[in-house]
Motif scaffolding. Structure first.
Motif, PDB file in Angstrom:
ATOM      1  N   ALA A 134       0.843  -1.198   0.000  1.00 32.32           N
ATOM      2  CA  ALA A 134       0.000   0.000   0.000  1.00 32.32           C
ATOM      3  C   ALA A 134       0.878   1.247   0.000  1.00 32.32           C
ATOM      4  O   ALA A 134       0.807   2.065   0.927  1.00 32.32           O
ATOM      5  N   PRO A 135       1.725   1.418  -1.018  1.00 32.97           N
ATOM      6  CA  PRO A 135       2.624   2.580  -1.021  1.00 32.97           C
ATOM      7  C   PRO A 135       1.890   3.910  -1.132  1.00 32.97           C
ATOM      8  O   PRO A 135       2.375   4.931  -0.635  1.00 32.97           O
ATOM      9  N   ALA A 136       0.710   3.920  -1.764  1.00 30.81           N
ATOM     10  CA  ALA A 136      -0.041   5.178  -1.883  1.00 30.81           C
ATOM     11  C   ALA A 136      -0.408   5.723  -0.507  1.00 30.81           C
ATOM     12  O   ALA A 136      -0.370   6.940  -0.272  1.00 30.81           O
ATOM     13  N   LEU A 137      -0.756   4.826   0.422  1.00 34.40           N
ATOM     14  CA  LEU A 137      -1.087   5.260   1.774  1.00 34.40           C
ATOM     15  C   LEU A 137       0.116   5.888   2.461  1.00 34.40           C
ATOM     16  O   LEU A 137      -0.021   6.867   3.205  1.00 34.40           O
ATOM     17  N   VAL A 138       1.291   5.330   2.222  1.00 37.94           N
ATOM     18  CA  VAL A 138       2.510   5.879   2.823  1.00 37.94           C
ATOM     19  C   VAL A 138       2.770   7.290   2.300  1.00 37.94           C
ATOM     20  O   VAL A 138       3.058   8.219   3.074  1.00 37.94           O
ATOM     21  N   ILE A 139       2.645   7.479   0.998  1.00 31.51           N
ATOM     22  CA  ILE A 139       2.913   8.797   0.406  1.00 31.51           C
ATOM     23  C   ILE A 139       1.928   9.836   0.934  1.00 31.51           C
ATOM     24  O   ILE A 139       2.320  10.931   1.373  1.00 31.51           O
ATOM     25  N   ILE A 140       0.641   9.493   0.918  1.00 36.41           N
ATOM     26  CA  ILE A 140      -0.361  10.439   1.397  1.00 36.41           C
ATOM     27  C   ILE A 140      -0.217  10.672   2.901  1.00 36.41           C
ATOM     28  O   ILE A 140      -0.408  11.789   3.396  1.00 36.41           O
ATOM     29  N   GLY A 141       0.153   9.624   3.639  1.00 32.90           N
ATOM     30  CA  GLY A 141       0.371   9.783   5.067  1.00 32.90           C
ATOM     31  C   GLY A 141       1.506  10.739   5.379  1.00 32.90           C
ATOM     32  O   GLY A 141       1.405  11.562   6.303  1.00 32.90           O
ATOM     33  N   VAL A 142       2.575  10.664   4.627  1.00 36.49           N
ATOM     34  CA  VAL A 142       3.700  11.582   4.828  1.00 36.49           C
ATOM     35  C   VAL A 142       3.276  13.016   4.507  1.00 36.49           C
ATOM     36  O   VAL A 142       3.631  13.966   5.222  1.00 36.49           O
ATOM     37  N   ILE A 143       2.501  13.198   3.435  1.00 34.02           N
ATOM     38  CA  ILE A 143       2.029  14.544   3.075  1.00 34.02           C
ATOM     39  C   ILE A 143       1.125  15.110   4.181  1.00 34.02           C
ATOM     40  O   ILE A 143       1.268  16.278   4.582  1.00 34.02           O
ATOM     41  N   CYS A 144       0.212  14.295   4.676  1.00 27.96           N
ATOM     42  CA  CYS A 144      -0.670  14.751   5.751  1.00 27.96           C
ATOM     43  C   CYS A 144       0.114  15.039   7.034  1.00 27.96           C
ATOM     44  O   CYS A 144      -0.226  15.964   7.786  1.00 27.96           O
ATOM     45  N   SER A 145       1.152  14.265   7.283  1.00 29.51           N
ATOM     46  CA  SER A 145       2.004  14.540   8.440  1.00 29.51           C
ATOM     47  C   SER A 145       2.688  15.896   8.299  1.00 29.51           C
ATOM     48  O   SER A 145       2.838  16.643   9.276  1.00 29.51           O
ATOM     49  N   ALA A 146       3.108  16.217   7.075  1.00 33.49           N
ATOM     50  CA  ALA A 146       3.737  17.519   6.836  1.00 33.49           C
ATOM     51  C   ALA A 146       2.752  18.661   7.062  1.00 33.49           C
ATOM     52  O   ALA A 146       3.104  19.710   7.619  1.00 33.49           O
ATOM     53  N   ILE A 147       1.494  18.460   6.634  1.00 29.54           N
ATOM     54  CA  ILE A 147       0.468  19.477   6.898  1.00 29.54           C
ATOM     55  C   ILE A 147       0.253  19.637   8.397  1.00 29.54           C
ATOM     56  O   ILE A 147       0.114  20.756   8.911  1.00 29.54           O
ATOM     57  N   ALA A 148       0.221  18.505   9.102  1.00 25.84           N
ATOM     58  CA  ALA A 148      -0.003  18.551  10.544  1.00 25.84           C
ATOM     59  C   ALA A 148       1.119  19.279  11.264  1.00 25.84           C
ATOM     60  O   ALA A 148       0.877  19.970  12.263  1.00 25.84           O
ATOM     61  N   VAL A 149       2.353  19.143  10.775  1.00 30.27           N
ATOM     62  CA  VAL A 149       3.478  19.836  11.404  1.00 30.27           C
ATOM     63  C   VAL A 149       3.212  21.331  11.453  1.00 30.27           C
ATOM     64  O   VAL A 149       3.564  22.005  12.428  1.00 30.27           O
ATOM     65  N   PHE A 150       2.555  21.877  10.435  1.00 31.87           N
ATOM     66  CA  PHE A 150       2.314  23.319  10.366  1.00 31.87           C
ATOM     67  C   PHE A 150       1.517  23.802  11.564  1.00 31.87           C
ATOM     68  O   PHE A 150       1.904  24.753  12.248  1.00 31.87           O
ATOM     69  N   PHE A 151       0.353  23.152  11.842  1.00 34.41           N
ATOM     70  CA  PHE A 151      -0.463  23.700  12.925  1.00 34.41           C
ATOM     71  C   PHE A 151       0.092  23.349  14.295  1.00 34.41           C
ATOM     72  O   PHE A 151      -0.159  24.073  15.271  1.00 34.41           O
ATOM     73  N   TYR A 152       0.871  22.291  14.407  1.00 37.02           N
ATOM     74  CA  TYR A 152       1.524  22.022  15.687  1.00 37.02           C
ATOM     75  C   TYR A 152       2.610  23.069  15.958  1.00 37.02           C
ATOM     76  O   TYR A 152       2.710  23.607  17.068  1.00 37.02           O
ATOM     77  N   ILE A 153       3.421  23.341  14.953  1.00 38.75           N
ATOM     78  CA  ILE A 153       4.484  24.332  15.121  1.00 38.75           C
ATOM     79  C   ILE A 153       3.888  25.714  15.356  1.00 38.75           C
ATOM     80  O   ILE A 153       4.454  26.532  16.106  1.00 38.75           O
ATOM     81  N   ARG A 154       2.736  26.001  14.738  1.00 38.62           N
ATOM     82  CA  ARG A 154       2.087  27.296  14.937  1.00 38.62           C
ATOM     83  C   ARG A 154       1.763  27.525  16.410  1.00 38.62           C
ATOM     84  O   ARG A 154       1.965  28.634  16.941  1.00 38.62           O
ATOM     85  N   VAL A 155       1.283  26.491  17.090  1.00 44.97           N
ATOM     86  CA  VAL A 155       0.979  26.619  18.516  1.00 44.97           C
ATOM     87  C   VAL A 155       2.254  26.823  19.322  1.00 44.97           C
ATOM     88  O   VAL A 155       2.295  27.631  20.263  1.00 44.97           O
ATOM     89  N   ILE A 156       3.320  26.117  18.964  1.00 38.56           N
ATOM     90  CA  ILE A 156       4.594  26.269  19.674  1.00 38.56           C
ATOM     91  C   ILE A 156       5.135  27.690  19.509  1.00 38.56           C
ATOM     92  O   ILE A 156       5.609  28.324  20.464  1.00 38.56           O
ATOM     93  N   VAL A 157       5.076  28.218  18.280  1.00 41.24           N
ATOM     94  CA  VAL A 157       5.512  29.600  18.045  1.00 41.24           C
ATOM     95  C   VAL A 157       4.660  30.567  18.859  1.00 41.24           C
ATOM     96  O   VAL A 157       5.162  31.543  19.441  1.00 41.24           O
TER      97      VAL A 157
END
Length: 541
Positions: free
Chosen positions: A465-488
């Motif tokens: 299921a490589p498609a799930l891995v690729i999309i999961g990594v992309i969604c993880s990158a999106i999630a990093v944005f709002f987590y880092i926003r709270v830290i900032v």
């Protein structure tokens, strides 16, 4: 004739030893009900706390004592295997931490003390006027009273505390323990209702924002009833197809059938609606942000962690034991749901301005990450999702525990993100720990979240299921944005003029310290728990 029939039906054997953890928890819950009925009011809190923590601790010891068991009980209705025991152990650990959060009964003011309004009472209005925080607990003093009614005000002035939350939580834990251990659909449905009904009540007991809390409870109840109806309909379809509700019997019927399996596929789809509702997966996630926001935060943390663990465990058992013969039918659908869940959770979290709603959408995204391992449909996926559930459960209850410590001038929780600006300057330790939880949710190295995501993505890759891995990594990158926003926001933004107060009650601080340490240890030294999860990835039929 009736005597002949009675003689031909053997008496069922109940292997009480295998049911010990659940029996202990249910016994403590029943004892808690008796305490509520007969114990003097001043003693109830302490008796309930001893019963709750003591029962959960003894049940955890019983789970450890059953390690290595590979058997079924109660006429094969309950499976006691490595997967069951691992999940039950994690649920009990989370439940102990959750009960500690619910046990917090006083937030001591760090500002000026409010004046007395009368003998034994405090005036909330006077506290606000003098800049003091009100010393109250998170639960309404009288749940049956209308919000803001004279009865509720009188109960608050009398110092009444809501101690029935403890037996309610214990009944919910009992259902949670049975849910992933269910070896037939009827037992699974009973466990689903036993864990759900107390949670519906607990969600409506918030002391502040009473109408929002009651709305959350009603929404959870109504949508939960619909999901239970879907589960029942799916069970009926599978019984009509296989002639049994036992998971192994359903699997045998599917393997023997060489014709159309449409009825079985429809039954699995209906069952999945009920289970995915509890997991919080798209498109059954609409209740999650509203209920998480309206419920008392201690209940939200317990529910977000423990319910997801039990529901994913039940879904795992259904897919691996009940319908492995339909793997080619449910894998693509589950993969599509995982993609939607990751994407919706990550994207919607970016738009949130409330901490609890942000964590709610974060939990939706994590449900999608967990399902990538379920799509793998192999032993690697089972061990990966077990580790993920343990790491996620501890971090989640710790994050919601942090939310309970940030208080506004009236003593209520300051959940607006704008109120968290500059928190790192006013309380560096609390902001640092919350940042640790956020980084773990984002999957940053040296945290348990990184190891968890790596494990589930590796399982998905090994399951073609490589498609799930690729999309999961992309969604993880999106999630990093709002987590880092709270830290900032916490460390690099000036605090507002009416900055909230940070309180430090003992039990909540203890929960935060334990969960933060676990998040770091599972990120730096994860191998022992990974090995336990790998050994636990064996089911009994």
């Amino acid at each position: 004739m009736s005597h002949v029939l009675a003689a031909s039906i053997p008496a069922p054997s109940i292997e009480y030893r295998y049911l010990t953890p659940m029996l202990i928890v249910f016994g403590a819950a029943v004892a808690g009900v008796l305490v509520e009925a007969f114990a003097p009011r001043p003693w109830r809190y302490y008796l309930q706390l001893v019963l709750g923590l003591g029962g959960l601790g003894v049940a955890l010891g019983a789970v450890i004592g059953l390690t290595g068991t590979h058997a079924t009980a109660v006429v094969d209705a309950v499976a006691v295997d490595n997967v069951t025991l691992f999940l039950q152990g994690v649920i009990l650990v989370v439940a102990i931490l959750g009960v500690l959060l619910m046990a917090e009964r006083g937030i001591e003011s760090r500002l000026t003390q409010p004046r007395r309004e009368g003998p034994g009472t405090w005036s909330r209005a006077a506290a606000v006027a003098q800049g003091g925080a009100v010393a109250v607990d998170a639960f309404t003093p009288q749940a049956a009273a209308m919000p803001g009614s004279p009865d509720e005000i009188a109960a608050a002035r009398a110092g009444i505390t809501t101690t029935e939350v403890f037996p309610l939580a214990m009944f919910a834990v009992g259902g949670l323990l049975l849910f992933p251990a269910s070896n037939d659909l009827l037992t699974m449905f009973v466990a689903l209702e036993v864990l759900s009904l107390p949670l519906y009540l607990l969600c409506g007991l918030a002391r502040r924002h009473r109408l929002l809390s009651q709305e959350a409870a009603l929404k959870y109840f109504l949508l939960g009833a619909f999901s239970s109806a879907f589960f029942l309909y799916g069970m009926a379809l599978l019984y009509g197809y296989a002639g049994t509700v036992r998971l192994s019997g359903i699997a045998d019927a599917i393997s023997r059938d060489s014709g159309s399996k449409t009825l079985a596929v429809l039954g699995v789809a209906m069952l999945a609606v009920g289970l995915l509702f509890k997991v919080g997966a798209v498109p059954f996630q609409s209740w999650v942000p509203d209920v998480y926001q309206g419920a008392p935060t201690a209940v939200t943390g317990f529910m977000a962690a423990a319910t997801k663990i039990a529901a994913v465990g039940a879904l795992l058992r259904l897919l691996q034991i009940g319908v492995p013969g339909l793997r080619e039918d449910w894998r693509p659908i589950l993969g599509a749901i995982a993609i939607l869940t990751m994407a919706v959770g990550a994207i919607m979290a970016v738009t949130q301005t409330d901490v609890k709603r942000m964590l709610a959408y974060s939990s939706i995204a994590h449900a999608g990450f967990m399902m990538t391992a379920l799509v793998a449909a192999n032993e690697t996926g089972v061990s990966a999702v077990l580790f993920y559930l343990a790491a996620y459960g501890l971090s989640t209850i710790g994050a919601f525990a942090v939310v309970t410590l940030v208080r506004d001038k009236t003593g209520g929780e300051a959940t607006a993100l704008s109120a968290w600006a500059g928190l790192g300057r006013r309380s560096p330790w609390l902001a640092t720990i919350f940042a640790l939880f956020l980084l773990s949710f984002a999957g940053i190295p040296l945290t348990s979240g990184f190891v968890s995501k790596f494990a589930v993505f590796e399982a998905a890759a090994s399951g073609n299921a490589p498609a799930l891995v690729i999309i999961g990594v992309i969604c993880s990158a999106i999630a990093v944005f709002f987590y880092i926003r709270v830290i900032v926001l916490m460390f690099f933004t000036d605090p507002p003029e009416d900055a909230p107060t940070v309180v430090e009650p003992l039990t909540t601080t203890t929960v935060i310290a334990i969960t933060a340490a676990a998040t770091l240890v599972l990120g730096i030294l994860p191998q022992p728990v990974l090995d336990i999860a790998h050994r636990a990835s064996v089911f009994v039929h």
